[in-house]
Design a protein around this motif. Structure first.
Motif, PDB file in Angstrom:
ATOM      1  N   SER A   1      -6.888  -1.218 -44.312  1.00 49.97           N
ATOM      2  CA  SER A   1      -5.945  -0.427 -43.497  1.00 49.97           C
ATOM      3  C   SER A   1      -4.521  -0.920 -43.705  1.00 49.97           C
ATOM      4  CB  SER A   1      -6.329  -0.481 -42.025  1.00 49.97           C
ATOM      5  OG  SER A   1      -6.089  -1.760 -41.488  1.00 49.97           O
ATOM      6  N   ARG A   2      -4.355  -2.187 -44.033  1.00 43.65           N
ATOM      7  CA  ARG A   2      -3.010  -2.715 -44.311  1.00 43.65           C
ATOM      8  C   ARG A   2      -2.572  -2.372 -45.740  1.00 43.65           C
ATOM      9  NH1 ARG A   2      -4.262  -8.677 -41.945  1.00 43.65           N
ATOM     10  NH2 ARG A   2      -4.481  -8.069 -39.768  1.00 43.65           N
ATOM     11  N   LEU A   3      -3.513  -2.239 -46.615  1.00 39.47           N
ATOM     12  CA  LEU A   3      -3.212  -1.919 -48.017  1.00 39.47           C
ATOM     13  C   LEU A   3      -2.804  -0.467 -48.172  1.00 39.47           C
ATOM     14  CD1 LEU A   3      -3.266  -2.473 -51.098  1.00 39.47           C
ATOM     15  CD2 LEU A   3      -5.741  -2.085 -51.021  1.00 39.47           C
ATOM     16  N   LYS A   4      -3.411   0.399 -47.372  1.00 41.60           N
ATOM     17  CA  LYS A   4      -3.234   1.844 -47.566  1.00 41.60           C
ATOM     18  C   LYS A   4      -1.776   2.286 -47.554  1.00 41.60           C
ATOM     19  CE  LYS A   4      -5.649   6.152 -46.606  1.00 41.60           C
ATOM     20  NZ  LYS A   4      -4.603   6.853 -47.319  1.00 41.60           N
ATOM     21  N   PRO A   5      -0.960   1.858 -46.599  1.00 43.28           N
ATOM     22  CA  PRO A   5       0.439   2.316 -46.632  1.00 43.28           C
ATOM     23  C   PRO A   5       1.135   1.965 -47.945  1.00 43.28           C
ATOM     24  CG  PRO A   5      -0.023   1.203 -44.558  1.00 43.28           C
ATOM     25  CD  PRO A   5      -1.212   0.975 -45.456  1.00 43.28           C
ATOM     26  N   TYR A   6       0.747   0.838 -48.545  1.00 43.59           N
ATOM     27  CA  TYR A   6       1.360   0.438 -49.810  1.00 43.59           C
ATOM     28  C   TYR A   6       0.837   1.293 -50.964  1.00 43.59           C
ATOM     29  CZ  TYR A   6       3.489  -3.637 -47.660  1.00 43.59           C
ATOM     30  OH  TYR A   6       4.261  -4.451 -46.882  1.00 43.59           O
ATOM     31  N   SER A   7      -0.472   1.484 -51.024  1.00 43.66           N
ATOM     32  CA  SER A   7      -1.026   2.254 -52.145  1.00 43.66           C
ATOM     33  C   SER A   7      -0.644   3.727 -52.034  1.00 43.66           C
ATOM     34  CB  SER A   7      -2.544   2.106 -52.225  1.00 43.66           C
ATOM     35  OG  SER A   7      -3.155   2.531 -51.028  1.00 43.66           O
ATOM     36  N   ASP A   8      -0.376   4.181 -50.793  1.00 43.01           N
ATOM     37  CA  ASP A   8       0.040   5.581 -50.612  1.00 43.01           C
ATOM     38  C   ASP A   8       1.463   5.805 -51.095  1.00 43.01           C
ATOM     39  OD1 ASP A   8      -1.683   6.446 -47.466  1.00 43.01           O
ATOM     40  OD2 ASP A   8      -2.361   6.325 -49.558  1.00 43.01           O
ATOM     41  N   THR A   9       2.271   4.745 -51.030  1.00 45.67           N
ATOM     42  CA  THR A   9       3.695   4.938 -51.324  1.00 45.67           C
ATOM     43  C   THR A   9       4.147   4.288 -52.621  1.00 45.67           C
ATOM     44  OG1 THR A   9       4.196   2.996 -49.967  1.00 45.67           O
ATOM     45  CG2 THR A   9       4.373   5.157 -48.905  1.00 45.67           C
TER      46      THR A   9
ATOM     47  N   PHE B   1      -2.810  -7.371 -49.487  1.00 48.63           N
ATOM     48  CA  PHE B   1      -1.450  -6.907 -49.747  1.00 48.63           C
ATOM     49  C   PHE B   1      -0.759  -6.604 -48.429  1.00 48.63           C
ATOM     50  CE2 PHE B   1       0.621  -5.759 -53.730  1.00 48.63           C
ATOM     51  CZ  PHE B   1       1.853  -5.342 -53.258  1.00 48.63           C
ATOM     52  N   GLY B   2       0.457  -7.119 -48.296  1.00 47.96           N
ATOM     53  CA  GLY B   2       1.238  -6.820 -47.108  1.00 47.96           C
ATOM     54  C   GLY B   2       1.006  -7.759 -45.949  1.00 47.96           C
ATOM     55  N   GLY B   3       0.105  -8.675 -46.095  1.00 48.25           N
ATOM     56  CA  GLY B   3      -0.190  -9.538 -44.951  1.00 48.25           C
ATOM     57  C   GLY B   3      -0.425 -10.979 -45.349  1.00 48.25           C
ATOM     58  N   MET B   4      -0.286 -11.832 -44.384  1.00 50.38           N
ATOM     59  CA  MET B   4      -0.534 -13.252 -44.594  1.00 50.38           C
ATOM     60  C   MET B   4      -1.099 -13.851 -43.315  1.00 50.38           C
ATOM     61  SD  MET B   4       2.175 -16.317 -45.301  1.00 50.38           S
ATOM     62  CE  MET B   4       2.760 -16.239 -43.622  1.00 50.38           C
TER      63      MET B   4
ATOM     64  N   ALA C   1       4.756  -3.584 -43.457  1.00 50.63           N
ATOM     65  CA  ALA C   1       4.419  -2.269 -44.018  1.00 50.63           C
ATOM     66  C   ALA C   1       5.628  -1.728 -44.757  1.00 50.63           C
ATOM     67  CB  ALA C   1       4.007  -1.310 -42.900  1.00 50.63           C
ATOM     68  N   PRO C   2       5.390  -0.782 -45.698  1.00 56.73           N
ATOM     69  CA  PRO C   2       6.511  -0.278 -46.495  1.00 56.73           C
ATOM     70  C   PRO C   2       7.588   0.411 -45.671  1.00 56.73           C
ATOM     71  CG  PRO C   2       4.415   0.422 -47.441  1.00 56.73           C
ATOM     72  CD  PRO C   2       4.100  -0.215 -46.138  1.00 56.73           C
ATOM     73  N   ASP C   3       7.238   0.894 -44.467  1.00 58.14           N
ATOM     74  CA  ASP C   3       8.260   1.564 -43.657  1.00 58.14           C
ATOM     75  C   ASP C   3       9.143   0.579 -42.916  1.00 58.14           C
ATOM     76  OD1 ASP C   3       6.127   2.488 -40.783  1.00 58.14           O
ATOM     77  OD2 ASP C   3       6.585   0.575 -41.733  1.00 58.14           O
ATOM     78  N   GLY C   4       8.955  -0.710 -43.178  1.00 61.93           N
ATOM     79  CA  GLY C   4       9.823  -1.712 -42.563  1.00 61.93           C
ATOM     80  C   GLY C   4       9.290  -2.291 -41.269  1.00 61.93           C
ATOM     81  N   THR C   5       8.185  -1.741 -40.758  1.00 58.22           N
ATOM     82  CA  THR C   5       7.621  -2.307 -39.526  1.00 58.22           C
ATOM     83  C   THR C   5       6.863  -3.584 -39.877  1.00 58.22           C
ATOM     84  OG1 THR C   5       5.645  -0.944 -39.770  1.00 58.22           O
ATOM     85  CG2 THR C   5       7.422  -0.080 -38.376  1.00 58.22           C
ATOM     86  N   SER C   6       6.732  -4.433 -38.893  1.00 62.35           N
ATOM     87  CA  SER C   6       6.024  -5.690 -39.152  1.00 62.35           C
ATOM     88  C   SER C   6       5.499  -6.259 -37.847  1.00 62.35           C
ATOM     89  CB  SER C   6       6.959  -6.711 -39.807  1.00 62.35           C
ATOM     90  OG  SER C   6       8.003  -7.040 -38.912  1.00 62.35           O
ATOM     91  N   GLU C   7       4.552  -7.147 -37.971  1.00 64.47           N
ATOM     92  CA  GLU C   7       4.103  -7.928 -36.827  1.00 64.47           C
ATOM     93  C   GLU C   7       3.964  -9.372 -37.311  1.00 64.47           C
ATOM     94  OE1 GLU C   7       0.386  -6.077 -35.618  1.00 64.47           O
ATOM     95  OE2 GLU C   7      -0.733  -7.381 -36.970  1.00 64.47           O
ATOM     96  N   VAL C   8       4.606 -10.256 -36.588  1.00 62.98           N
ATOM     97  CA  VAL C   8       4.573 -11.669 -36.966  1.00 62.98           C
ATOM     98  C   VAL C   8       4.261 -12.490 -35.725  1.00 62.98           C
ATOM     99  CG1 VAL C   8       5.834 -13.595 -37.984  1.00 62.98           C
ATOM    100  CG2 VAL C   8       6.342 -11.254 -38.716  1.00 62.98           C
ATOM    101  N   PHE C   9       3.273 -13.342 -35.863  1.00 64.11           N
ATOM    102  CA  PHE C   9       2.840 -14.162 -34.734  1.00 64.11           C
ATOM    103  C   PHE C   9       2.582 -15.581 -35.191  1.00 64.11           C
ATOM    104  CE2 PHE C   9       1.772 -10.989 -31.474  1.00 64.11           C
ATOM    105  CZ  PHE C   9       1.739  -9.823 -32.220  1.00 64.11           C
ATOM    106  N   MET C  10       2.786 -16.495 -34.284  1.00 60.34           N
ATOM    107  CA  MET C  10       2.245 -17.841 -34.469  1.00 60.34           C
ATOM    108  C   MET C  10       0.955 -17.907 -33.675  1.00 60.34           C
ATOM    109  SD  MET C  10       5.602 -20.200 -34.554  1.00 60.34           S
ATOM    110  CE  MET C  10       6.614 -18.909 -33.875  1.00 60.34           C
ATOM    111  N   THR C  11      -0.079 -18.465 -34.251  1.00 64.00           N
ATOM    112  CA  THR C  11      -1.391 -18.433 -33.608  1.00 64.00           C
ATOM    113  C   THR C  11      -1.870 -19.842 -33.304  1.00 64.00           C
ATOM    114  OG1 THR C  11      -2.594 -18.524 -35.704  1.00 64.00           O
ATOM    115  CG2 THR C  11      -1.984 -16.340 -34.884  1.00 64.00           C
TER     116      THR C  11
END
Lengths: 259, 251
Positions: free
Chosen positions: A85-93, A106-109, A142-152
């Protein structure tokens, strides 16, 4: 209490020193595999492989246990769906990025580092227990510039068993405390974050056995009873599998709180 | 090449792991408010046992127990009642540990075991996390996602077949909130308004054997403090190889 070594010969002490270092080595390697999205390699390299252990192997999180190595693999497949689900926005665009297993991640860490290791090897030398604190970082863009970043933040409890002359992970629980969002006030989080507030909660999946293993509301309430201590031999009540005392109040624990 | 025999090296390797174990147990039970369980089982009862923080030093088991167990347990109970006023879910849960989930994580450990095998010393950085609903509810929702970085200098002794804590020197350096505040700027402002911080971070104990600042928190107006230096190889515990004061290095 710190371990007393008065029962061991020098040769046994040397083997136990080696064993503890090997066990720490395994949990640190696990951090690498998890962070590299190589969860199946984690299982094949670090987890039990002998038939007598495969059905009783378990992976737990706050809401239950995946019991049996096949179920743990199923959880890997559930997690792959999240990665897809995280890869799809990248492969779509972006044409050059295939919607393919090779590009999962892709797109995540997700990086989880372990610290403060506490290891006890059973007096009979056949099993071991470990606790580490796990500080991590979760970042998804995500390619649209949105992101989520957390310390866990969380803990890892694990049983290890010797297969031949190799130590292997037998039972492991990822206890998750909180994910603190970057650039935001953590005080805006609910007291008991759900999947919509905490990406790790969203990754729990559907365990084989549902059980309240850990409630973030009450934190490390039972840590003193659950943490590894000096012990003679494995007893599932005091281990970290689905039939353990994890999550139970101290007065509900069969056999009491001794180990 | 070490001067130690093979047996002595094995002995010291075991001791080194025992130190790691003690430090880890401390980190977890301290973060859990289970102070009695730490002080009853991990610490020497010698009159020369000491526990130091920025605000001063406790000497001897009675003074340490008064401050680190009795005083802390009293605060935990009072805090628990305040928490229950804010969230009735907490009634019936552990008075000391419910809602606690922070720890002084251990990193960059340096451990030396004495050549005589009777003592050991350790230095750690501790990039700790202060998180947990108890803190949040007790502070009226003012404090939750915090961190605190400190340094530890610790001495251990081998007594009656076990390794035990003997001295501890805690050096709190800096704390702030995770990723929400500009902690560098906030520290600068604090430094402008109050150049010397005598270490009130961590709370004030009930009674101290040796009050007085031993360590100062980070400010912009001082050099990095060498309050605890990583241990070097040494032969036995003495005044020159200790994280406590002179005269407190025999059992």
């Amino acid at each position: 209490m710190a371990e007393s070594n008065i029962n061991f010969t020098e040769s046994e002490l040397l083997e136990r020193v080696w064993d503890k270092e090997k066990i720490k080595d395994i949990i640190y390697r696990r951090s690498y595999f998890i962070s590299a999205n190589r969860r199946r390699e984690e299982l094949s390299n670090l987890w039990v492989g002998e038939p007598r252990h495969l059905k009783s192997a378990s992976y737990g999180n706050n809401i239950g246990y995946f019991v049996g190595i096949d179920e743990i693999h199923r959880h890997c497949a559930e997690y792959d769906e999240i990665l897809y689900s995280r890869l799809k926005p990248y492969s779509d665009t972006r044409q050059e990025i295939d919607y393919d297993k090779a590009n999962l991640g892709f797109g995540g860490m997700n990086i989880f580092s372990c610290n403060t290791p506490l290891v006890f090897v059973a007096e009979n030398g056949m099993t071991a227990k470990l606790l580490v604190a796990q500080y991590g970082n979760h970042a998804v863009g995500a390619p649209d510039g949105t992101s989520e970043v957390f310390m866990t933040f969380g803990l890892v409890f694990a049983d290890f068993v010797k297969e031949g002359n190799q130590w292997k992970i037998w039972h492991l629980i990822d206890v998750h405390d909180f994910s603190l969002p970057a650039g935001k006030d953590a005080l805006d989080l609910p007291l008991r974050p759900g999947a919509e507030d905490d990406p790790i909660v969203a990754e729990y999946g559907t365990p084989t056995v549902s059980k309240e293993v850990y409630d973030t509301m009450f934190g490390w309430e039972y840590l003193y009873f659950d943490m590894p201590k000096e012990y003679y031999a494995y007893d599932e009540r005091y281990g970290y599998g689905p039939n353990s005392n994890m999550g139970l109040k101290y007065f509900e624990r069969p056999g009491g709180t001794r180990q | 090449m070490s001067r130690l025999t093979k047996s002595e090296r094995i002995r010291n390797a075991v001791a080194s792991q025992a130190v790691e174990e003690i430090k880890a147990i401390h980190a977890y039970v301290h973060g859990n408010n289970y102070n009695r369980e730490e002080w009853d089982t991990l610490w020497s009862k010698s009159d020369n046992t000491t526990w130091g923080h920025a605000f001063g030093r406790m000497v001897g088991p009675e003074n340490i127990y008064l401050n680190s167990v009795a005083h802390c347990d009293k605060m935990a109970c009072e805090g628990y009642m305040r928490v229950c006023d804010k969230s009735s879910e907490f009634w019936g849960h552990d008075i000391r540990s419910s809602g606690m989930s922070g720890t002084h994580a251990l990193a960059s450990g340096v451990i030396e075991v004495a050549e005589d095998g009777r003592s050991a010393r350790s230095f750690y950085l501790t990039p700790g996390g202060m998180i947990g609903n108890r803190m949040r509810l007790e502070s009226n929702n003012e404090r939750f996602g915090g961190w605190i970085w400190e340094r530890y200098g610790s001495d251990f002794v081998f007594e009656n077949g076990r390794w035990l804590y003997f001295h501890e020197q805690v050096c709190p350096d800096i704390d702030s909130e995770y990723d929400f505040l500009n902690w560098a700027y906030d520290e600068f402002k604090k430094s402008i308004n109050n150049p010397i911080n005598d270490g009130s971070m961590g709370g004030t104990p009930a009674r101290l054997s040796e009050p007085g600042a031993i360590h100062y928190n980070f400010t912009c107006f001082q050099t990095v403090q060498d309050t605890v230096v990583p241990p070097k190889p040494y032969s036995s515990l003495n005044d020159e190889n200790s994280y406590s004061t002179k005269g407190r290095n025999t059992l």
